[in-house]
Structure formats: C-alpha cells, structure tokens
Design a protein around this motif. Structure first.
Motif, short mmCIF file in Angstrom:
data_model
loop_
_atom_site.label_atom_id
_atom_site.label_comp_id
_atom_site.label_asym_id
_atom_site.label_seq_id
_atom_site.Cartn_x
_atom_site.Cartn_y
_atom_site.Cartn_z
N VAL A 9 0.88 -1.18 0.00
CA VAL A 9 0.00 0.00 0.00
C VAL A 9 0.91 1.22 0.00
CG1 VAL A 9 -1.82 1.25 1.20
CG2 VAL A 9 -1.74 -1.25 1.32
N LYS A 10 0.64 2.14 -0.89
CA LYS A 10 1.50 3.31 -1.05
C LYS A 10 0.65 4.57 -1.17
CE LYS A 10 4.01 4.56 -4.95
NZ LYS A 10 4.94 4.24 -6.03
N VAL A 11 1.13 5.65 -0.55
CA VAL A 11 0.46 6.95 -0.63
C VAL A 11 1.41 7.94 -1.28
CG1 VAL A 11 -0.48 8.87 0.69
CG2 VAL A 11 -0.99 6.53 1.38
N THR A 12 0.89 8.66 -2.28
CA THR A 12 1.67 9.70 -2.95
C THR A 12 0.85 10.98 -3.04
OG1 THR A 12 0.93 8.96 -5.12
CG2 THR A 12 3.03 8.08 -4.33
N ALA A 13 1.55 12.07 -3.25
CA ALA A 13 0.88 13.37 -3.42
C ALA A 13 1.41 14.04 -4.67
CB ALA A 13 1.13 14.25 -2.21
N ARG A 39 -11.48 -2.78 0.60
CA ARG A 39 -12.03 -1.43 0.47
C ARG A 39 -10.93 -0.43 0.85
NH1 ARG A 39 -15.71 1.38 4.24
NH2 ARG A 39 -15.34 -0.44 5.54
N LEU A 40 -10.74 0.56 -0.01
CA LEU A 40 -9.80 1.66 0.25
C LEU A 40 -10.60 2.88 0.66
CD1 LEU A 40 -7.06 1.81 -2.54
CD2 LEU A 40 -6.73 1.54 -0.09
N VAL A 41 -10.10 3.58 1.67
CA VAL A 41 -10.84 4.73 2.21
C VAL A 41 -9.86 5.85 2.54
CG1 VAL A 41 -12.34 5.52 4.09
CG2 VAL A 41 -12.59 3.20 3.22
N VAL A 82 -6.82 4.10 4.46
CA VAL A 82 -7.08 2.87 5.21
C VAL A 82 -7.49 1.78 4.24
CG1 VAL A 82 -8.39 1.80 7.09
CG2 VAL A 82 -7.85 4.25 7.19
N LEU A 83 -6.88 0.61 4.40
CA LEU A 83 -7.25 -0.57 3.62
C LEU A 83 -8.04 -1.50 4.54
CD1 LEU A 83 -7.02 -2.33 1.05
CD2 LEU A 83 -4.93 -3.30 2.05
N PHE A 84 -9.29 -1.74 4.16
CA PHE A 84 -10.17 -2.61 4.93
C PHE A 84 -10.29 -3.97 4.24
CE2 PHE A 84 -11.66 1.52 6.37
CZ PHE A 84 -11.97 1.30 7.70
N HIS A 85 -10.32 -5.03 5.05
CA HIS A 85 -10.63 -6.37 4.56
C HIS A 85 -11.72 -6.91 5.46
CE1 HIS A 85 -10.02 -10.79 4.29
NE2 HIS A 85 -10.10 -10.46 3.00
N GLN A 86 -12.88 -7.15 4.90
CA GLN A 86 -14.06 -7.61 5.64
C GLN A 86 -14.38 -6.64 6.80
OE1 GLN A 86 -13.13 -11.62 6.80
NE2 GLN A 86 -13.40 -12.40 4.72
N ASN A 87 -14.40 -5.38 6.49
CA ASN A 87 -14.71 -4.29 7.43
C ASN A 87 -13.75 -4.19 8.61
OD1 ASN A 87 -16.84 -3.25 5.97
ND2 ASN A 87 -18.28 -4.70 6.86
N ILE A 93 -2.32 4.24 6.70
CA ILE A 93 -1.16 5.04 6.32
C ILE A 93 -1.52 6.52 6.48
CG2 ILE A 93 0.47 5.65 4.50
CD1 ILE A 93 0.04 2.87 3.36
N PRO A 94 -0.98 7.14 7.53
CA PRO A 94 -1.24 8.58 7.69
C PRO A 94 -0.40 9.38 6.71
CG PRO A 94 0.13 7.77 9.49
CD PRO A 94 -0.21 6.59 8.63
N TYR A 95 -0.96 10.49 6.26
CA TYR A 95 -0.22 11.38 5.37
C TYR A 95 -0.41 12.81 5.86
CZ TYR A 95 1.91 13.42 1.29
OH TYR A 95 2.75 14.11 0.48
N TYR A 96 0.72 13.49 6.07
CA TYR A 96 0.71 14.87 6.52
C TYR A 96 1.05 15.76 5.34
CZ TYR A 96 1.86 19.04 9.20
OH TYR A 96 1.89 20.31 9.71
N LEU A 97 0.11 16.58 4.94
CA LEU A 97 0.28 17.46 3.80
C LEU A 97 1.01 18.73 4.25
CD1 LEU A 97 -0.50 17.71 0.81
CD2 LEU A 97 -2.62 18.76 1.54
#
Length: 170
Positions: A9-13, A39-41, A82-87, A93-97
């Motif tokens: 799982v990766k977060v980019t801006a 589910r991605l949120v 947040v990656l959810f599997h079966q709720n 992964i927090p991201y600080y802008l």
C-alpha cells in the motif's frame, strides 16, 4: 513450501513537495495485487470518511483511490488512507500534507499604511488641542477678566475720579 503474497500500500501526493495554501493537491492511495474483496478509504483529520472505493477480487487489479483537495489549507492537512478487509482495518497510512502560508504582502502593507496615517492624524489633533489650550492660557494672563457689577470696584473708581472726594480723604 509456503507461498506468501505480499500486498503493498503506497500513498503519494501530486505535487509532491510542500504546496502553497489555496493550491490543489491530489493524494493517491494505491494497493498492489488485489486478490480478494477490499475497500480503500480516505479519512480526514476528524475521522470522517471522505471518499472510498471497493476493490473486487476477480479483477486482479491494482487498487487506486485518489483524493483531490481543492484550496489546500492548514486545517486540512492530516489524511489517512485505510485498507479494509471484511470491514476490519488492515493497513492505515497517515499522510501529513505540508502547506506553506500564502504570501500576504499587499494586505500587510495596506494595514501598516492606514495605521500610520491614522497615527499621524491623531498626533496632529492632540498637538492642535494642546496648542489651543496654551494660547487660551496666554490670552487669559494678558487680559485679566473685567469686573462687572461689583459695587466695591465701582465705588473705588468713583472715589479716584472725583476731585472733591479725593481732597476730602486726605
């Protein structure tokens, strides 16, 4: 033999560097090799879901969820993918802008100019009032108030002006 499937799982801006307040920023949360329903949120700093996407297992897709932030500001800089599997949340992964303040030179110059103008006007008004009071004091010292209706003063003036009365007083 054990097979382990690694899901990343990766977060980019975009833009990737610090942005200026008011700019548009796109945050992307991506998941590799989706093999089952997930589910991605995106969640904001208040803990509220902003956008979400369900990833299907049969598609064998790379999950991608974008969040477009219009008018970035200091109040909206903490985000969590947040990656959810079966709720059940499996990955957070927090991201600080990073947001730079927009330069506000023009309003600051305007405030300083108006404040200075009002300060000068106030100084001029105080100086004028002090000057008028001083002139009034000087004027009162040169021309003492005249007696009006005082009998003793009138009698003394009469005594001094009448020649017969002056000679009888001697």
């Amino acid at each position: 033999m054990v097979t382990i499937q690694l899901i990343t799982v990766k977060v980019t801006a975009e833009p990737s560097d610090a942005v200026t307040e008011g700019d548009t920023v796109t945050l992307t949360c991506s998941v590799s090799d989706v093999t089952e329903s997930m589910r991605l949120v995106w969640i904001n700093s208040d803990g509220k879901t902003v956008v979400e996407k369900t990833l299907k297992e049969e598609k064998q897709e790379q999950g991608l969820l974008q969040l477009i932030i219009q008018n970035a500001d200091r109040d909206r800089r903490n985000w969590t993918c947040v990656l959810f599997h079966q709720n059940i949340p499996k990955v957070l992964i927090p991201y600080y802008l990073k947001i730079n303040m927009r330069a506000r030179i023009l309003p600051d110059i305007w405030i300083i100019t108006v404040s200075s103008y009002l300060f000068v006007k106030l100084g001029f008004a105080v100086g004028l009032i002090c000057c008028l009071k001083r002139m009034d004091r000087i004027s009162n010292n040169r021309n003492p108030p005249k007696a009006t209706g005082n009998k003793e003063t009138v009698q003394l003036q009469t005594l001094n002006s009448d020649a017969d009365l002056r000679s009888s007083n001697k």
